[in-house]
Design a protein around this motif. Structure first.
Motif, PDB file in Angstrom:
ATOM      1  N   ARG A  50      -4.602 -10.042  -1.945  1.00 46.19           N
ATOM      2  CA  ARG A  50      -4.581  -8.682  -2.490  1.00 46.19           C
ATOM      3  C   ARG A  50      -3.953  -7.663  -1.538  1.00 46.19           C
ATOM      4  O   ARG A  50      -3.143  -6.837  -1.953  1.00 46.19           O
ATOM      5  CB  ARG A  50      -6.013  -8.254  -2.821  1.00 46.19           C
ATOM      6  CG  ARG A  50      -6.105  -6.821  -3.290  1.00 46.19           C
ATOM      7  CD  ARG A  50      -7.528  -6.394  -3.505  1.00 46.19           C
ATOM      8  NE  ARG A  50      -7.568  -5.051  -4.067  1.00 46.19           N
ATOM      9  CZ  ARG A  50      -8.615  -4.541  -4.653  1.00 46.19           C
ATOM     10  NH1 ARG A  50      -9.720  -5.247  -4.760  1.00 46.19           N
ATOM     11  NH2 ARG A  50      -8.567  -3.315  -5.120  1.00 46.19           N
ATOM     12  N   HIS A  51      -4.336  -7.701  -0.266  1.00 50.61           N
ATOM     13  CA  HIS A  51      -3.837  -6.694   0.671  1.00 50.61           C
ATOM     14  C   HIS A  51      -2.325  -6.786   0.840  1.00 50.61           C
ATOM     15  O   HIS A  51      -1.651  -5.765   0.961  1.00 50.61           O
ATOM     16  CB  HIS A  51      -4.551  -6.798   2.021  1.00 50.61           C
ATOM     17  CG  HIS A  51      -5.999  -6.473   1.939  1.00 50.61           C
ATOM     18  ND1 HIS A  51      -6.474  -5.211   1.645  1.00 50.61           N
ATOM     19  CD2 HIS A  51      -7.092  -7.245   2.089  1.00 50.61           C
ATOM     20  CE1 HIS A  51      -7.783  -5.223   1.622  1.00 50.61           C
ATOM     21  NE2 HIS A  51      -8.197  -6.454   1.886  1.00 50.61           N
ATOM     22  N   THR A  52      -1.800  -7.995   0.829  1.00 48.38           N
ATOM     23  CA  THR A  52      -0.352  -8.156   0.931  1.00 48.38           C
ATOM     24  C   THR A  52       0.330  -7.578  -0.304  1.00 48.38           C
ATOM     25  O   THR A  52       1.339  -6.881  -0.185  1.00 48.38           O
ATOM     26  CB  THR A  52       0.019  -9.642   1.112  1.00 48.38           C
ATOM     27  OG1 THR A  52      -0.585 -10.108   2.319  1.00 48.38           O
ATOM     28  CG2 THR A  52       1.518  -9.847   1.176  1.00 48.38           C
ATOM     29  N   TYR A  53      -0.217  -7.852  -1.481  1.00 45.60           N
ATOM     30  CA  TYR A  53       0.374  -7.302  -2.701  1.00 45.60           C
ATOM     31  C   TYR A  53       0.320  -5.778  -2.671  1.00 45.60           C
ATOM     32  O   TYR A  53       1.331  -5.103  -2.916  1.00 45.60           O
ATOM     33  CB  TYR A  53      -0.341  -7.837  -3.946  1.00 45.60           C
ATOM     34  CG  TYR A  53       0.299  -7.331  -5.217  1.00 45.60           C
ATOM     35  CD1 TYR A  53       1.519  -7.837  -5.636  1.00 45.60           C
ATOM     36  CD2 TYR A  53      -0.297  -6.331  -5.970  1.00 45.60           C
ATOM     37  CE1 TYR A  53       2.129  -7.349  -6.780  1.00 45.60           C
ATOM     38  CE2 TYR A  53       0.294  -5.839  -7.114  1.00 45.60           C
ATOM     39  CZ  TYR A  53       1.516  -6.358  -7.520  1.00 45.60           C
ATOM     40  OH  TYR A  53       2.129  -5.855  -8.644  1.00 45.60           O
ATOM     41  N   GLU A  54      -0.836  -5.217  -2.358  1.00 45.26           N
ATOM     42  CA  GLU A  54      -0.981  -3.755  -2.352  1.00 45.26           C
ATOM     43  C   GLU A  54      -0.163  -3.105  -1.235  1.00 45.26           C
ATOM     44  O   GLU A  54       0.206  -1.936  -1.342  1.00 45.26           O
ATOM     45  CB  GLU A  54      -2.455  -3.376  -2.239  1.00 45.26           C
ATOM     46  CG  GLU A  54      -3.219  -3.692  -3.516  1.00 45.26           C
ATOM     47  CD  GLU A  54      -4.699  -3.376  -3.431  1.00 45.26           C
ATOM     48  OE1 GLU A  54      -5.268  -3.379  -2.313  1.00 45.26           O
ATOM     49  OE2 GLU A  54      -5.295  -3.121  -4.496  1.00 45.26           O
ATOM     50  N   PHE A  55       0.157  -3.845  -0.171  1.00 46.13           N
ATOM     51  CA  PHE A  55       1.017  -3.348   0.891  1.00 46.13           C
ATOM     52  C   PHE A  55       2.365  -2.918   0.302  1.00 46.13           C
ATOM     53  O   PHE A  55       2.968  -1.944   0.752  1.00 46.13           O
ATOM     54  CB  PHE A  55       1.193  -4.435   1.955  1.00 46.13           C
ATOM     55  CG  PHE A  55       2.063  -4.030   3.107  1.00 46.13           C
ATOM     56  CD1 PHE A  55       1.577  -3.177   4.088  1.00 46.13           C
ATOM     57  CD2 PHE A  55       3.352  -4.502   3.220  1.00 46.13           C
ATOM     58  CE1 PHE A  55       2.371  -2.798   5.159  1.00 46.13           C
ATOM     59  CE2 PHE A  55       4.158  -4.145   4.278  1.00 46.13           C
ATOM     60  CZ  PHE A  55       3.673  -3.286   5.252  1.00 46.13           C
ATOM     61  N   GLY A  56       2.826  -3.630  -0.715  1.00 49.57           N
ATOM     62  CA  GLY A  56       4.091  -3.291  -1.368  1.00 49.57           C
ATOM     63  C   GLY A  56       4.095  -1.916  -2.006  1.00 49.57           C
ATOM     64  O   GLY A  56       5.164  -1.312  -2.194  1.00 49.57           O
ATOM     65  N   TYR A  57       2.945  -1.380  -2.340  1.00 52.97           N
ATOM     66  CA  TYR A  57       2.866  -0.042  -2.928  1.00 52.97           C
ATOM     67  C   TYR A  57       3.458   0.999  -1.979  1.00 52.97           C
ATOM     68  O   TYR A  57       4.029   1.997  -2.424  1.00 52.97           O
ATOM     69  CB  TYR A  57       1.420   0.348  -3.254  1.00 52.97           C
ATOM     70  CG  TYR A  57       0.710  -0.504  -4.291  1.00 52.97           C
ATOM     71  CD1 TYR A  57       1.371  -1.441  -5.077  1.00 52.97           C
ATOM     72  CD2 TYR A  57      -0.652  -0.364  -4.477  1.00 52.97           C
ATOM     73  CE1 TYR A  57       0.693  -2.210  -6.010  1.00 52.97           C
ATOM     74  CE2 TYR A  57      -1.345  -1.113  -5.415  1.00 52.97           C
ATOM     75  CZ  TYR A  57      -0.664  -2.040  -6.180  1.00 52.97           C
ATOM     76  OH  TYR A  57      -1.343  -2.791  -7.114  1.00 52.97           O
ATOM     77  N   ARG A  58       3.336   0.771  -0.669  1.00 48.17           N
ATOM     78  CA  ARG A  58       3.893   1.698   0.331  1.00 48.17           C
ATOM     79  C   ARG A  58       5.410   1.819   0.212  1.00 48.17           C
ATOM     80  O   ARG A  58       6.005   2.781   0.683  1.00 48.17           O
ATOM     81  CB  ARG A  58       3.582   1.233   1.746  1.00 48.17           C
ATOM     82  CG  ARG A  58       2.148   1.211   2.120  1.00 48.17           C
ATOM     83  CD  ARG A  58       2.040   0.776   3.563  1.00 48.17           C
ATOM     84  NE  ARG A  58       0.678   0.548   3.957  1.00 48.17           N
ATOM     85  CZ  ARG A  58       0.320   0.237   5.186  1.00 48.17           C
ATOM     86  NH1 ARG A  58       1.227   0.114   6.138  1.00 48.17           N
ATOM     87  NH2 ARG A  58      -0.951   0.044   5.473  1.00 48.17           N
ATOM     88  N   PHE A  59       6.022   0.794  -0.363  1.00 44.76           N
ATOM     89  CA  PHE A  59       7.480   0.732  -0.442  1.00 44.76           C
ATOM     90  C   PHE A  59       7.980   0.877  -1.870  1.00 44.76           C
ATOM     91  O   PHE A  59       9.100   0.497  -2.182  1.00 44.76           O
ATOM     92  CB  PHE A  59       7.972  -0.581   0.189  1.00 44.76           C
ATOM     93  CG  PHE A  59       7.513  -0.728   1.608  1.00 44.76           C
ATOM     94  CD1 PHE A  59       8.202  -0.119   2.642  1.00 44.76           C
ATOM     95  CD2 PHE A  59       6.358  -1.440   1.904  1.00 44.76           C
ATOM     96  CE1 PHE A  59       7.759  -0.220   3.955  1.00 44.76           C
ATOM     97  CE2 PHE A  59       5.913  -1.554   3.216  1.00 44.76           C
ATOM     98  CZ  PHE A  59       6.615  -0.943   4.242  1.00 44.76           C
ATOM     99  N   GLY A  60       7.123   1.414  -2.731  1.00 38.83           N
ATOM    100  CA  GLY A  60       7.537   1.714  -4.103  1.00 38.83           C
ATOM    101  C   GLY A  60       7.205   0.670  -5.141  1.00 38.83           C
ATOM    102  O   GLY A  60       7.549   0.846  -6.313  1.00 38.83           O
ATOM    103  N   LEU A  61       6.544  -0.414  -4.766  1.00 41.94           N
ATOM    104  CA  LEU A  61       6.154  -1.418  -5.750  1.00 41.94           C
ATOM    105  C   LEU A  61       5.120  -0.815  -6.693  1.00 41.94           C
ATOM    106  O   LEU A  61       4.126  -0.248  -6.252  1.00 41.94           O
ATOM    107  CB  LEU A  61       5.564  -2.655  -5.059  1.00 41.94           C
ATOM    108  CG  LEU A  61       5.140  -3.802  -5.981  1.00 41.94           C
ATOM    109  CD1 LEU A  61       6.368  -4.471  -6.597  1.00 41.94           C
ATOM    110  CD2 LEU A  61       4.314  -4.828  -5.207  1.00 41.94           C
ATOM    111  N   GLU A  62       5.359  -0.912  -7.971  1.00 41.51           N
ATOM    112  CA  GLU A  62       4.427  -0.408  -8.980  1.00 41.51           C
ATOM    113  C   GLU A  62       3.361  -1.469  -9.255  1.00 41.51           C
ATOM    114  O   GLU A  62       3.669  -2.667  -9.293  1.00 41.51           O
ATOM    115  CB  GLU A  62       5.172  -0.080 -10.281  1.00 41.51           C
ATOM    116  CG  GLU A  62       6.160   1.066 -10.152  1.00 41.51           C
ATOM    117  CD  GLU A  62       5.492   2.404  -9.933  1.00 41.51           C
ATOM    118  OE1 GLU A  62       4.393   2.624 -10.467  1.00 41.51           O
ATOM    119  OE2 GLU A  62       6.077   3.243  -9.208  1.00 41.51           O
TER     120      GLU A  62
END
Length: 177
Positions: A50-62
């Protein structure tokens, strides 16, 4: 059966990110990154915590978007909620049977992209086949460990080593069973 390959950048002191998830000291361009993107083309499935996936939010991942468009992507998390019709599959728990099934059904190698706790759990369960490290010539002094919480460390056999002009060293290991 397809291999699970942990392909990750790591500092000399064993961290895949610094405090607060800081990755700014890792290379973001150049030959070591080009070689990583070339390897990425050959993976068919991505798995992560989960943390790796949510890390992508910092870079614009929806939320619900697939960070790897050419791969089927699975996020292993008990608490992650994504929108209906998401492009990724959330798996509620790390289930060895589920991962073995995924290894049998995948059309190519499985990319374990993180994070450290997830990788530690998979390593302890004997589910990682190879480790590909992009060793960075940096010290982070803390953050996310390469294999956080691994309880049954296996032996490794080196498959290849490649040095880069910027001080990075690529190393590929086979996990011995």
């Amino acid at each position: 059966m397809q291999p699970i390959i942990y392909d990750v950048a790591v500092s000399i002191d064993g961290y895949i990110s610094g405090p607060g998830g800081d990755i700014s000291k890792f290379a973001h361009e150049g030959p070591v990154v080009d070689d990583y993107f070339e390897r990425m083309r050959h993976y068919a499935v991505a798995i992560m915590g989960r943390h790796t996936y949510e890390f992508g939010y910092r870079f614009g991942l929806e939320p619900g978007a697939n960070p790897y468009k050419h791969m089927r992507t699975y996020v292993f998390s008990k608490g992650l909620k994504l929108p209906e019709g998401s492009d990724v599959t959330v798996v509620d728990a790390i289930d060895c049977t589920e991962l073995q099934s995924l290894r049998r059904s995948a059309s190519g190698p499985i990319y374990l992209c993180g994070g450290g706790s997830f990788a530690g759990t998979l390593l302890s369960a004997g589910l990682i086949d190879r480790v590909r490290l992009k060793r960075a010539p940096i010290l982070l002094g803390g953050g996310t460990c390469l294999f956080d919480g691994a309880t049954k460390p296996p032996a490794f056999a080196i498959l290849q080593t490649r040095s880069y002009d910027n001080g990075y060293v690529f190393q590929e290991y086979e996990v011995k069973r």
